[in-house]
Design a protein around this motif. Structure first.
Motif, PDB file in Angstrom:
ATOM      1  N   UNK A 102      22.121  30.829  20.435  1.00  0.00           N
ATOM      2  CA  UNK A 102      23.059  31.950  20.340  1.00  0.00           C
ATOM      3  C   UNK A 102      23.975  31.830  19.128  1.00  0.00           C
ATOM      4  N   UNK A 103      24.192  30.606  18.648  1.00  0.00           N
ATOM      5  CA  UNK A 103      25.090  30.389  17.524  1.00  0.00           C
ATOM      6  C   UNK A 103      24.373  30.354  16.170  1.00  0.00           C
ATOM      7  N   UNK A 104      23.054  30.226  16.199  1.00  0.00           N
ATOM      8  CA  UNK A 104      22.279  30.098  14.975  1.00  0.00           C
ATOM      9  C   UNK A 104      21.087  29.188  15.208  1.00  0.00           C
ATOM     10  N   UNK A 105      20.418  28.821  14.128  1.00  0.00           N
ATOM     11  CA  UNK A 105      19.148  28.102  14.238  1.00  0.00           C
ATOM     12  C   UNK A 105      19.335  26.623  13.935  1.00  0.00           C
ATOM     13  N   UNK A 106      18.749  25.790  14.797  1.00  0.00           N
ATOM     14  CA  UNK A 106      18.715  24.347  14.606  1.00  0.00           C
ATOM     15  C   UNK A 106      17.318  23.974  14.110  1.00  0.00           C
ATOM     16  N   UNK A 107      17.252  23.295  12.973  1.00  0.00           N
ATOM     17  CA  UNK A 107      15.970  22.936  12.354  1.00  0.00           C
ATOM     18  C   UNK A 107      15.703  21.451  12.546  1.00  0.00           C
ATOM     19  N   UNK A 108      14.469  21.115  12.827  1.00  0.00           N
ATOM     20  CA  UNK A 108      14.054  19.713  12.940  1.00  0.00           C
ATOM     21  C   UNK A 108      13.103  19.394  11.805  1.00  0.00           C
ATOM     22  N   UNK A 109      13.582  18.610  10.847  1.00  0.00           N
ATOM     23  CA  UNK A 109      12.874  18.139   9.656  1.00  0.00           C
ATOM     24  C   UNK A 109      12.675  19.262   8.632  1.00  0.00           C
ATOM     25  N   UNK A 110      12.876  18.887   7.369  1.00  0.00           N
ATOM     26  CA  UNK A 110      12.868  19.872   6.285  1.00  0.00           C
ATOM     27  C   UNK A 110      11.587  19.861   5.459  1.00  0.00           C
ATOM     28  N   UNK A 111      10.646  18.969   5.783  1.00  0.00           N
ATOM     29  CA  UNK A 111       9.363  18.994   5.105  1.00  0.00           C
ATOM     30  C   UNK A 111       9.294  18.186   3.829  1.00  0.00           C
ATOM     31  N   UNK A 112       8.169  18.318   3.084  1.00  0.00           N
ATOM     32  CA  UNK A 112       7.821  17.375   2.019  1.00  0.00           C
ATOM     33  C   UNK A 112       8.314  17.712   0.622  1.00  0.00           C
ATOM     34  N   UNK A 113       8.962  18.846   0.406  1.00  0.00           N
ATOM     35  CA  UNK A 113       9.333  19.224  -0.962  1.00  0.00           C
ATOM     36  C   UNK A 113      10.425  20.284  -0.941  1.00  0.00           C
ATOM     37  N   UNK A 114      11.042  20.475  -2.099  1.00  0.00           N
ATOM     38  CA  UNK A 114      12.034  21.541  -2.248  1.00  0.00           C
ATOM     39  C   UNK A 114      11.405  22.897  -1.970  1.00  0.00           C
ATOM     40  N   UNK A 126      -3.151  17.444  -3.476  1.00  0.00           N
ATOM     41  CA  UNK A 126      -2.740  18.614  -4.257  1.00  0.00           C
ATOM     42  C   UNK A 126      -3.171  19.911  -3.571  1.00  0.00           C
ATOM     43  N   UNK A 127      -4.122  19.810  -2.670  1.00  0.00           N
ATOM     44  CA  UNK A 127      -4.574  21.002  -1.962  1.00  0.00           C
ATOM     45  C   UNK A 127      -3.574  21.413  -0.874  1.00  0.00           C
ATOM     46  N   UNK A 128      -3.062  20.428  -0.124  1.00  0.00           N
ATOM     47  CA  UNK A 128      -2.149  20.798   0.971  1.00  0.00           C
ATOM     48  C   UNK A 128      -0.672  20.713   0.593  1.00  0.00           C
ATOM     49  N   UNK A 129      -0.360  20.213  -0.597  1.00  0.00           N
ATOM     50  CA  UNK A 129       1.021  20.180  -1.047  1.00  0.00           C
ATOM     51  C   UNK A 129       1.937  19.303  -0.211  1.00  0.00           C
ATOM     52  N   UNK A 130       1.350  18.396   0.559  1.00  0.00           N
ATOM     53  CA  UNK A 130       2.151  17.524   1.421  1.00  0.00           C
ATOM     54  C   UNK A 130       2.461  18.105   2.782  1.00  0.00           C
ATOM     55  N   UNK A 131       1.925  19.284   3.082  1.00  0.00           N
ATOM     56  CA  UNK A 131       2.202  19.926   4.369  1.00  0.00           C
ATOM     57  C   UNK A 131       1.280  19.336   5.442  1.00  0.00           C
ATOM     58  N   UNK A 132       1.598  18.089   5.812  1.00  0.00           N
ATOM     59  CA  UNK A 132       0.824  17.400   6.844  1.00  0.00           C
ATOM     60  C   UNK A 132       1.705  17.054   8.045  1.00  0.00           C
ATOM     61  N   UNK A 133       2.888  17.620   8.071  1.00  0.00           N
ATOM     62  CA  UNK A 133       3.907  17.261   9.051  1.00  0.00           C
ATOM     63  C   UNK A 133       4.251  18.468   9.915  1.00  0.00           C
ATOM     64  N   UNK A 134       4.642  18.199  11.145  1.00  0.00           N
ATOM     65  CA  UNK A 134       5.154  19.260  12.006  1.00  0.00           C
ATOM     66  C   UNK A 134       6.675  19.351  11.858  1.00  0.00           C
ATOM     67  N   UNK A 135       7.157  20.533  11.546  1.00  0.00           N
ATOM     68  CA  UNK A 135       8.590  20.796  11.582  1.00  0.00           C
ATOM     69  C   UNK A 135       8.840  21.865  12.639  1.00  0.00           C
ATOM     70  N   UNK A 136      10.073  21.965  13.098  1.00  0.00           N
ATOM     71  CA  UNK A 136      10.352  22.938  14.152  1.00  0.00           C
ATOM     72  C   UNK A 136      11.730  23.535  14.031  1.00  0.00           C
ATOM     73  N   UNK A 137      11.976  24.527  14.874  1.00  0.00           N
ATOM     74  CA  UNK A 137      13.319  25.113  14.917  1.00  0.00           C
ATOM     75  C   UNK A 137      13.574  25.752  16.274  1.00  0.00           C
ATOM     76  N   UNK A 138      14.863  25.738  16.638  1.00  0.00           N
ATOM     77  CA  UNK A 138      15.331  26.264  17.911  1.00  0.00           C
ATOM     78  C   UNK A 138      16.331  27.375  17.614  1.00  0.00           C
ATOM     79  N   UNK A 139      16.076  28.559  18.140  1.00  0.00           N
ATOM     80  CA  UNK A 139      16.948  29.705  17.913  1.00  0.00           C
ATOM     81  C   UNK A 139      17.982  29.747  19.037  1.00  0.00           C
TER      82      UNK A 139
END
Length: 311
Positions: A61-73, A46-59
């Motif tokens: 010229x056409x827009x951003x590509x995201x790698x993994x959306x994480x643990x919650x809405x 409950x302290x970290x809210x499930x944020x134990x994962x690495x997510x990433x993104x690549x910027x």
């Protein structure tokens, strides 16, 4: 008078609810156009809210590509808001490395974006998504409010595609799960390995096939990457996280096989001393115990010999 003092208390009370549901997202640039949101090397809480994962993104010229959306809405929404505010560009696609809940339960924030995944991972999300979500609610509480299952709608396949000037190779592997998607950006040399690689954090094994996992690590080792983003643990500029993950998995499976061959029960194997080289690897003891529960029964069964019949 009592109502007055109660009002003062409410006014001055620290905002431990609404404000506390903001994830501490800080974009770490690891290469040109490439950023990582690095999670904690902890168990879900409950302290970290499930944020134990690495997510990433690549910027691109056409827009951003995201790698993994994480643990919650909540995480997905905050992740996307940070990305679009800081880059000034829209998200154009989402890659999901596998079906474990900390990697895909933020999908609701990307319902209008193409969401790519391997077929085996989509099946896992369909079959286990609801139980994953319920378990995450139990472990992290109100961080999960409103979180439901938004399935991917695109199939990822082996191959290289140029997206906004970035040559992105998607590689279909398995081992950590039945479907582990790796994204290698040939333009920057960044490898997003998903949970095939852990760095200074013990590997998790609820859906593991160790032999396939070790073969997948051989494939990753052969790639000419400059930066590796593991699923959990710090980003690195060398192959050390791959080597550490391989070393840990080899030790783990050897320990379990030896225990089964010698007739040890699960509790005895769980007490196996952690080697000195893994003493600083986060959660080594607790993940050993979990891995025994995941993998040991099948190894015990494999060591059972049928009783010889007497004439």
């Amino acid at each position: 008078m009592k109502r007055f003092y109660l009002l003062l208390v409410l006014i001055w009370m620290p905002t431990t609810q609404a404000d506390s549901f903001q994830y501490p997202l800080q974009a770490q640039q690891v290469a040109p156009d490439t950023y990582v949101l690095e999670g904690k090397t902890e168990d879900f809480s409950r302290k970290n809210g499930g944020f134990i994962v690495n997510t990433g993104y690549i910027v691109t010229a056409d827009g951003v590509v995201v790698i993994d959306s994480g643990p919650s809405k909540r995480f997905g929404e905050q992740q996307r808001a940070l990305i679009e505010k800081s880059t000034g560009k829209p998200v154009i696609r989402l890659y999901l490395t596998h079906h474990h809940p900390d990697h895909f339960l933020g999908n609701q924030a990307y319902a209008d974006v193409p969401r790519y995944v391997l077929p085996a991972s989509k099946r896992g999300m369909q079959q286990e998504g609801e139980s994953f979500t319920a378990n995450m609610y139990r472990m992290t509480g109100d961080w999960m409010r409103g979180t439901g299952i938004t399935l991917p709608d695109k199939t990822a396949q082996d191959g290289t595609e140029t997206v906004g000037g970035h040559a992105l190779e998607t590689i279909a592997l398995s081992g950590h799960t039945a479907g582990d998607l790796v994204i290698f950006d040939h333009t920057t040399g960044v490898l997003f390995s998903g949970d095939l690689v852990f760095n200074n954090r013990a590997a998790t094994t609820p859906h593991a096939n160790i032999d396939a996992w070790l073969q997948a690590l051989e494939k990753l080792q052969s790639l000419p990457f400059k930066v590796i983003v593991p699923g959990h643990g710090p980003v690195a500029q060398d192959k050390a996280p791959i080597e550490q993950t391989r070393d840990y998995l080899q030790w783990l499976i050897t320990t379990l096989k030896d225990g089964a061959a010698n007739g040890l029960d699960m509790n005895e194997v769980m007490q196996t001393p952690i080697p000195e080289r893994f003493k600083d690897v986060a959660l080594a003891r607790s993940e050993l115990q979990r891995s025994v529960s995941h993998l040991y029964p099948a190894l015990e069964l494999g060591n059972l010999q049928p009783a010889k019949q007497t004439e």
